[in-house]
Design an enzyme around this catalytic site. Structure first.
Site, PDB file in Angstrom:
ATOM      1  N   LEU A 149       0.845  -1.184   0.000  1.00 44.93           N
ATOM      2  CA  LEU A 149       0.000   0.000   0.000  1.00 44.93           C
ATOM      3  C   LEU A 149       0.889   1.245   0.000  1.00 44.93           C
ATOM      4  CD1 LEU A 149      -2.975   0.937   0.191  1.00 44.93           C
ATOM      5  CD2 LEU A 149      -2.714   0.906   2.684  1.00 44.93           C
ATOM      6  N   ASP A 150       0.634   2.140  -0.936  1.00 45.33           N
ATOM      7  CA  ASP A 150       1.409   3.373  -1.030  1.00 45.33           C
ATOM      8  C   ASP A 150       0.774   4.441  -0.148  1.00 45.33           C
ATOM      9  OD1 ASP A 150       2.908   5.575  -1.666  1.00 45.33           O
ATOM     10  OD2 ASP A 150       2.676   5.397  -3.844  1.00 45.33           O
ATOM     11  N   GLY A 177      18.849   6.187  15.162  1.00 42.62           N
ATOM     12  CA  GLY A 177      19.581   5.323  16.082  1.00 42.62           C
ATOM     13  C   GLY A 177      19.335   3.863  15.809  1.00 42.62           C
ATOM     14  N   HIS A 178      20.126   3.054  16.455  1.00 38.37           N
ATOM     15  CA  HIS A 178      19.959   1.596  16.436  1.00 38.37           C
ATOM     16  C   HIS A 178      20.183   1.065  17.840  1.00 38.37           C
ATOM     17  CE1 HIS A 178      19.268   0.786  12.214  1.00 38.37           C
ATOM     18  NE2 HIS A 178      20.266   1.595  11.885  1.00 38.37           N
ATOM     19  N   ILE A 189      22.530  -0.342  19.441  1.00 42.65           N
ATOM     20  CA  ILE A 189      23.765   0.024  20.121  1.00 42.65           C
ATOM     21  C   ILE A 189      23.697   1.444  20.684  1.00 42.65           C
ATOM     22  CG2 ILE A 189      24.923   0.874  18.037  1.00 42.65           C
ATOM     23  CD1 ILE A 189      27.474  -0.503  19.062  1.00 42.65           C
ATOM     24  N   ASN A 190      22.969   2.332  20.009  1.00 38.33           N
ATOM     25  CA  ASN A 190      22.823   3.712  20.479  1.00 38.33           C
ATOM     26  C   ASN A 190      21.880   3.800  21.678  1.00 38.33           C
ATOM     27  OD1 ASN A 190      22.608   3.989  17.075  1.00 38.33           O
ATOM     28  ND2 ASN A 190      24.385   4.854  18.109  1.00 38.33           N
ATOM     29  N   TYR A 191      20.760   3.093  21.611  1.00 40.69           N
ATOM     30  CA  TYR A 191      19.776   3.140  22.691  1.00 40.69           C
ATOM     31  C   TYR A 191      20.353   2.527  23.971  1.00 40.69           C
ATOM     32  CZ  TYR A 191      17.057   3.391  18.358  1.00 40.69           C
ATOM     33  OH  TYR A 191      16.600   3.702  17.101  1.00 40.69           O
ATOM     34  N   ASP A 221      16.341  -3.510  20.947  1.00 38.04           N
ATOM     35  CA  ASP A 221      15.393  -3.938  19.919  1.00 38.04           C
ATOM     36  C   ASP A 221      14.408  -4.974  20.447  1.00 38.04           C
ATOM     37  OD1 ASP A 221      16.600  -2.284  18.101  1.00 38.04           O
ATOM     38  OD2 ASP A 221      17.563  -3.863  16.947  1.00 38.04           O
TER      39      ASP A 221
END
Length: 397
Positions: free
Chosen positions: A82-83, A148-149, A151-153, A178
């Site tokens: 879905l766009d 972020g990912h 490792i950042n959080y 995550d």
């Protein structure tokens, strides 16, 4: 056969990669109808990330093969394309939301509102809907728009500082933010809001910050700070290697044993097994006092292989076990007895890590191809074939 715990719950899932898809995987495994909504271009980036098994490469389909990563976290879901950058696409989404119970999204704050399908717009269409937003830092605050990912959080939450040796932090192959922050915390919030919506008739916006969720579970780093007035150094606390009785020790074959003899009775049994009765009084010792105790245990554990120590400790009660590799874990008798591994389409997967009475976990459908169920989902929402054909011709689906 009794219905699954979340049978009848419909989830519109706009998330990608690991955190959100893992959250909706748990919901799908418990019986929710999870509809994975991807854009009409690349879709979820995870589709092409990492290795692809031969079974995936050899599918009888015109669709490109799916990565094993994607397959692991998207089973038991349906998929549509879905766009949402087009007005018609947002109109379709709002129509779908009218009969849904949950929306899960992982965009930066403000993106969904800019598209016209933010919380206010969606709850106007369906007041009882639970709308969950998963972000790195939450919907507000000075970091809200930062990328972020994991490792950042973990770094901002003060937990990255606590993982590793005294000399250097390490990057674990387990994505704490995550999975704890972006998967389990959303599931907790969604289920709580669903219970409330059932009784009140009103949904809620569940704002999940992965950084907040990691921080809220950093109990022992906080205890160390409260006790000493400063953050304890890595490897110096009760549960991160500071104690000889809660530590890891190398074996003769360069493998490792995990010692968790926190209770005195376990520690005393361990000392007897190792032939170190003189250490019984050194149960809870830290720092320089702990050093010779660790060295003594190091010197004993290195005399035997991991297998030999495992055979010795399996017969006694003192919380000592081998540190296994994943391939060894997959052959572990306890985890096999709990049926924690299942195979589907040539791919070994983890089962749902929960047991319910009158419930049997199963993979009812493999991870879906791009837009595999688009037409079925639209028909369920009341769209006629001519309308679906028009949406496809215009590129909305």
């Amino acid at each position: 056969m009794r219905a699954k715990p979340l049978s009848g719950i419909r989830v519109l899932d706009l998330t990608r990669l690991l955190p959100g898809p893992m959250a909706t995987l748990h919901l799908a495994d418990m019986g929710a109808d999870v509809i994975k909504i991807e854009d009409t271009e690349a879709g979820d980036y995870a589709r092409g990330m990492g290795p692809m098994s031969e079974a995936a490469r050899g599918r009888d389909s015109a669709d490109p093969p799916m990565s094993d990563f994607f397959r692991l976290v998207n089973r038991n879901k349906r998929a549509m394309r879905l766009d949402l950058k087009r007005t018609q696409g947002c109109e379709v989404f709002l129509n779908l939301a009218k009969s849904a119970d949950v929306v899960v999204e992982g965009f930066r704050p403000g993106v969904m509102a800019k598209l016209g399908i933010g919380y206010d717009a969606v709850v106007a269409a369906n007041p009882r809907l639970v709308y969950c937003s998963i972000t790195g830092y939450g919907q507000d605050g000075p970091y809200a728009q930062r990328a972020g990912h994991d490792i950042n959080y973990v770094g901002y939450a003060g937990v990255g500082d606590q993982i590793g040796t005294a000399e250097t932090p390490v990057v674990p192959n387990f994505q704490i933010a995550d999975l704890l922050g972006g998967a389990l915390a959303p599931v907790m919030g969604i289920l709580a809001a669903l219970i409330d919506a059932k009784s009140s008739g009103r949904g809620r916006h569940v704002d999940v910050s992965m950084t907040d969720a990691v921080l809220a579970h950093a109990i022992f780093p906080l205890l160390g700070f409260l006790e000493h007035g400063k953050t304890p150094g890595r490897g110096s606390g009760m549960l991160d290697g500071g104690l000889p009785c809660y530590n890891v020790y190398r074996t003769r074959d360069d493998r490792w044993m995990a010692v968790g003899a926190l209770e005195r009775k376990f520690w005393e049994t361990l000392c007897d097994i190792l032939g170190c009765p003189e250490l019984k009084g050194k149960h809870m010792v830290y720092g320089e006092e702990a050093r010779p105790v660790k060295e003594r245990l190091d010197a004993v554990f290195v005399l035997r292989t991991q297998r030999e120590w495992s055979e010795i400790f399996v017969r006694v009660d003192c919380c000592v076990s081998p540190i296994l590799t994943m391939d060894e874990t997959m052959e572990n008798e306890q985890l096999r007895a709990r049926a924690m591994f299942v195979a589907e389409g040539g791919l070994t997967q983890f089962a749902l890590p929960l047991r319910f009475s009158e419930f049997e976990f199963a993979i009812k459908r493999p991870a879906p191809g791009p837009g595999e169920h688009t037409e079925d989902i639209l028909r369920e929402a009341g769209y006629r074939d001519a309308q679906i054909a028009a949406l496809r011709e215009s590129g909305v689906i």
